[in-house]
Design a protein around this motif. Structure first.
Motif, PDB file in Angstrom:
ATOM      1  N   ALA A   1       0.675  -1.051  -0.075  1.00 13.08           N
ATOM      2  CA  ALA A   1      -0.038   0.010  -0.108  1.00 13.08           C
ATOM      3  C   ALA A   1       0.876   1.346  -0.006  1.00 13.08           C
ATOM      4  CB  ALA A   1      -0.921   0.095   1.264  1.00 13.08           C
ATOM      5  N   VAL A   2       0.312   2.494  -0.516  1.00 18.04           N
ATOM      6  CA  VAL A   2       1.039   3.843  -0.530  1.00 18.04           C
ATOM      7  C   VAL A   2       0.003   4.497   0.137  1.00 18.04           C
ATOM      8  CG1 VAL A   2       1.550   5.694  -1.955  1.00 18.04           C
ATOM      9  CG2 VAL A   2       2.034   3.156  -2.836  1.00 18.04           C
ATOM     10  N   PHE A   3       0.662   5.461   1.237  1.00 18.14           N
ATOM     11  CA  PHE A   3      -0.053   6.195   1.921  1.00 18.14           C
ATOM     12  C   PHE A   3      -0.101   7.603   1.215  1.00 18.14           C
ATOM     13  CE2 PHE A   3      -0.407   9.656   5.087  1.00 18.14           C
ATOM     14  CZ  PHE A   3      -1.550   9.545   5.684  1.00 18.14           C
ATOM     15  N   VAL A   4      -1.462   8.053   1.076  1.00 14.47           N
ATOM     16  CA  VAL A   4      -1.740   9.539   0.626  1.00 14.47           C
ATOM     17  C   VAL A   4      -2.508  10.375   1.427  1.00 14.47           C
ATOM     18  CG1 VAL A   4      -3.064  10.749  -1.203  1.00 14.47           C
ATOM     19  CG2 VAL A   4      -2.025   8.299  -1.662  1.00 14.47           C
ATOM     20  N   PRO A   5      -1.739  11.465   2.007  1.00 14.68           N
ATOM     21  CA  PRO A   5      -2.399  12.395   2.963  1.00 14.68           C
ATOM     22  C   PRO A   5      -3.445  12.994   2.673  1.00 14.68           C
ATOM     23  CG  PRO A   5      -0.331  13.353   2.066  1.00 14.68           C
ATOM     24  CD  PRO A   5      -0.415  11.919   1.520  1.00 14.68           C
ATOM     25  N   SER A   6      -4.725  13.271   3.524  1.00 12.92           N
ATOM     26  CA  SER A   6      -5.666  13.903   3.165  1.00 12.92           C
ATOM     27  C   SER A   6      -5.642  15.259   2.522  1.00 12.92           C
ATOM     28  CB  SER A   6      -6.650  14.047   4.301  1.00 12.92           C
ATOM     29  OG  SER A   6      -7.177  12.591   4.730  1.00 12.92           O
ATOM     30  N   ASP A   7      -4.643  15.872   3.328  1.00 10.82           N
ATOM     31  CA  ASP A   7      -4.088  17.344   2.877  1.00 10.82           C
ATOM     32  C   ASP A   7      -2.694  17.236   3.284  1.00 10.82           C
ATOM     33  OD1 ASP A   7      -3.714  19.974   2.720  1.00 10.82           O
ATOM     34  OD2 ASP A   7      -5.132  20.704   3.919  1.00 10.82           O
ATOM     35  N   PRO A   8      -1.758  17.311   2.118  1.00 11.22           N
ATOM     36  CA  PRO A   8      -0.404  17.356   2.060  1.00 11.22           C
ATOM     37  C   PRO A   8       0.201  18.609   2.787  1.00 11.22           C
ATOM     38  CG  PRO A   8      -1.066  17.065  -0.025  1.00 11.22           C
ATOM     39  CD  PRO A   8      -2.444  17.024   0.726  1.00 11.22           C
ATOM     40  N   CYS A   9      -0.710  19.698   2.789  1.00  9.50           N
ATOM     41  CA  CYS A   9      -0.237  20.913   3.093  1.00  9.50           C
ATOM     42  C   CYS A   9      -0.365  21.372   4.418  1.00  9.50           C
ATOM     43  CB  CYS A   9      -0.935  22.099   2.137  1.00  9.50           C
ATOM     44  SG  CYS A   9      -0.381  22.114   0.543  1.00  9.50           S
ATOM     45  N   ASP A  10      -1.294  20.269   5.345  1.00  9.77           N
ATOM     46  CA  ASP A  10      -1.536  20.420   6.390  1.00  9.77           C
ATOM     47  C   ASP A  10      -0.320  19.920   7.492  1.00  9.77           C
ATOM     48  OD1 ASP A  10      -2.461  20.889   9.117  1.00  9.77           O
ATOM     49  OD2 ASP A  10      -4.440  19.587   8.752  1.00  9.77           O
ATOM     50  N   GLY A  11       0.322  20.773   8.027  1.00  9.57           N
ATOM     51  CA  GLY A  11       1.455  20.475   8.890  1.00  9.57           C
ATOM     52  C   GLY A  11       1.211  19.945  10.488  1.00  9.57           C
TER      53      GLY A  11
ATOM     54  N   ASP B   1      -2.024   9.547  10.581  1.00  6.72           N
ATOM     55  CA  ASP B   1      -2.813   8.453   9.978  1.00  6.72           C
ATOM     56  C   ASP B   1      -3.993   9.473   9.168  1.00  6.72           C
ATOM     57  OD1 ASP B   1      -4.283   9.359  12.142  1.00  6.72           O
ATOM     58  OD2 ASP B   1      -4.600   7.239  12.838  1.00  6.72           O
ATOM     59  N   ASP B   2      -3.945  10.566   8.962  1.00  5.15           N
ATOM     60  CA  ASP B   2      -4.854  11.377   8.280  1.00  5.15           C
ATOM     61  C   ASP B   2      -5.015  11.158   7.040  1.00  5.15           C
ATOM     62  OD1 ASP B   2      -7.039  13.161   7.733  1.00  5.15           O
ATOM     63  OD2 ASP B   2      -6.020  15.024   8.644  1.00  5.15           O
ATOM     64  N   GLY B   3      -5.186  10.379   6.195  1.00  5.30           N
ATOM     65  CA  GLY B   3      -5.123   9.943   4.956  1.00  5.30           C
ATOM     66  C   GLY B   3      -5.711   8.705   4.471  1.00  5.30           C
ATOM     67  N   TYR B   4      -5.104   8.176   3.357  1.00  2.00           N
ATOM     68  CA  TYR B   4      -5.768   6.961   2.764  1.00  2.00           C
ATOM     69  C   TYR B   4      -4.581   5.861   2.485  1.00  2.00           C
ATOM     70  CZ  TYR B   4      -9.577  10.002   2.504  1.00  2.00           C
ATOM     71  OH  TYR B   4     -10.628  10.761   2.721  1.00  2.00           O
ATOM     72  N   ALA B   5      -4.727   4.847   2.517  1.00  2.00           N
ATOM     73  CA  ALA B   5      -3.778   3.601   2.031  1.00  2.00           C
ATOM     74  C   ALA B   5      -4.444   3.102   0.554  1.00  2.00           C
ATOM     75  CB  ALA B   5      -3.840   2.651   3.182  1.00  2.00           C
TER      76      ALA B   5
ATOM     77  N   LEU C   1       4.758  -3.821  -8.842  1.00  2.00           N
ATOM     78  CA  LEU C   1       4.703  -2.288  -8.963  1.00  2.00           C
ATOM     79  C   LEU C   1       4.777  -1.592  -7.718  1.00  2.00           C
ATOM     80  CD1 LEU C   1       4.648  -0.516 -11.598  1.00  2.00           C
ATOM     81  CD2 LEU C   1       2.023  -0.376 -10.830  1.00  2.00           C
ATOM     82  N   HIS C   2       5.557  -0.654  -7.707  1.00  2.00           N
ATOM     83  CA  HIS C   2       5.679   0.304  -6.477  1.00  2.00           C
ATOM     84  C   HIS C   2       5.127   1.599  -7.002  1.00  2.00           C
ATOM     85  CE1 HIS C   2       7.555  -2.791  -3.887  1.00  2.00           C
ATOM     86  NE2 HIS C   2       8.116  -3.066  -4.843  1.00  2.00           N
ATOM     87  N   GLY C   3       4.826   2.527  -6.166  1.00  2.00           N
ATOM     88  CA  GLY C   3       4.569   3.768  -6.445  1.00  2.00           C
ATOM     89  C   GLY C   3       4.894   4.609  -5.059  1.00  2.00           C
ATOM     90  N   SER C   4       4.856   6.127  -5.393  1.00  2.00           N
ATOM     91  CA  SER C   4       5.115   6.934  -4.279  1.00  2.00           C
ATOM     92  C   SER C   4       4.036   7.962  -4.583  1.00  2.00           C
ATOM     93  CB  SER C   4       6.236   7.555  -4.223  1.00  2.00           C
ATOM     94  OG  SER C   4       7.519   6.652  -4.247  1.00  2.00           O
ATOM     95  N   TRP C   5       3.474   8.735  -3.543  1.00  2.00           N
ATOM     96  CA  TRP C   5       2.684  10.080  -3.694  1.00  2.00           C
ATOM     97  C   TRP C   5       3.375  11.045  -3.497  1.00  2.00           C
ATOM     98  CZ3 TRP C   5      -2.031  10.889  -5.200  1.00  2.00           C
ATOM     99  CH2 TRP C   5      -2.689  12.275  -5.023  1.00  2.00           C
ATOM    100  N   ILE C   6       3.718  12.021  -4.408  1.00  2.00           N
ATOM    101  CA  ILE C   6       4.342  13.208  -4.339  1.00  2.00           C
ATOM    102  C   ILE C   6       3.336  14.354  -4.722  1.00  2.00           C
ATOM    103  CG2 ILE C   6       6.123  14.457  -5.318  1.00  2.00           C
ATOM    104  CD1 ILE C   6       7.371  11.758  -6.258  1.00  2.00           C
ATOM    105  N   PRO C   7       2.927  15.250  -3.844  1.00  2.00           N
ATOM    106  CA  PRO C   7       2.093  16.186  -3.935  1.00  2.00           C
ATOM    107  C   PRO C   7       2.634  17.304  -4.866  1.00  2.00           C
ATOM    108  CG  PRO C   7       2.828  16.472  -1.642  1.00  2.00           C
ATOM    109  CD  PRO C   7       3.434  15.019  -2.100  1.00  2.00           C
ATOM    110  N   ASP C   8       1.654  18.087  -5.527  1.00  2.00           N
ATOM    111  CA  ASP C   8       2.376  19.110  -6.440  1.00  2.00           C
ATOM    112  C   ASP C   8       3.029  20.059  -5.548  1.00  2.00           C
ATOM    113  OD1 ASP C   8       1.173  17.878  -8.786  1.00  2.00           O
ATOM    114  OD2 ASP C   8      -0.657  19.279  -8.350  1.00  2.00           O
ATOM    115  N   ALA C   9       4.123  20.612  -5.918  1.00  2.00           N
ATOM    116  CA  ALA C   9       5.157  21.606  -5.414  1.00  2.00           C
ATOM    117  C   ALA C   9       4.287  22.996  -5.200  1.00  2.00           C
ATOM    118  CB  ALA C   9       6.514  21.695  -6.050  1.00  2.00           C
TER     119      ALA C   9
END
Length: 93
Positions: free
Chosen positions: A26-36, A41-45, A85-93
């Motif tokens: 599984a890859v973790f995707v945060p609900s809001d990558p800008c919320d520091g 665990d605030d997100g999705y697998a 297959l592997h992946g990474s979640w990379i939010p827009d800069a």
């Protein structure tokens, strides 16, 4: 003194299809990558789950705070995605 306690819980893929479905890493995707201030665990697998009877995979999205609950979404894909297959979640800069 501050003490941390690690906790773990084993979660297995549901026995749909007579236990013949296999999940990828599984890859973790945060609900809001800008919320520091968001909880860890605030997100999705998200993971691919292969169904050999269909010869295809599903993209399964789980709430990271509740792995034992029903998936948030299960998207049927038209073909098989290799389990390696592997992946990474990379939010827009």
């Amino acid at each position: 003194m501050t003490r941390s306690v690690a906790r773990s819980r084993l979660v297995t893929v549901p026995e749909g299809n007579c236990g013949r479905e296999w999940a990828s890493e599984a890859v973790f995707v945060p609900s809001d990558p800008c919320d520091g201030t968001a909880a860890e665990d605030d997100g999705y697998a998200i993971a691919y789950v292969h169904n050999p009877d269909r010869g295809a995979s599903d993209l399964v999205i789980l709430a990271a705070r509740d792995f034992t609950g029903e998936p948030v979404a299960r998207i049927r894909l038209p073909g098989r995605v290799p389990l390696g297959l592997h992946g990474s979640w990379i939010p827009d800069a």
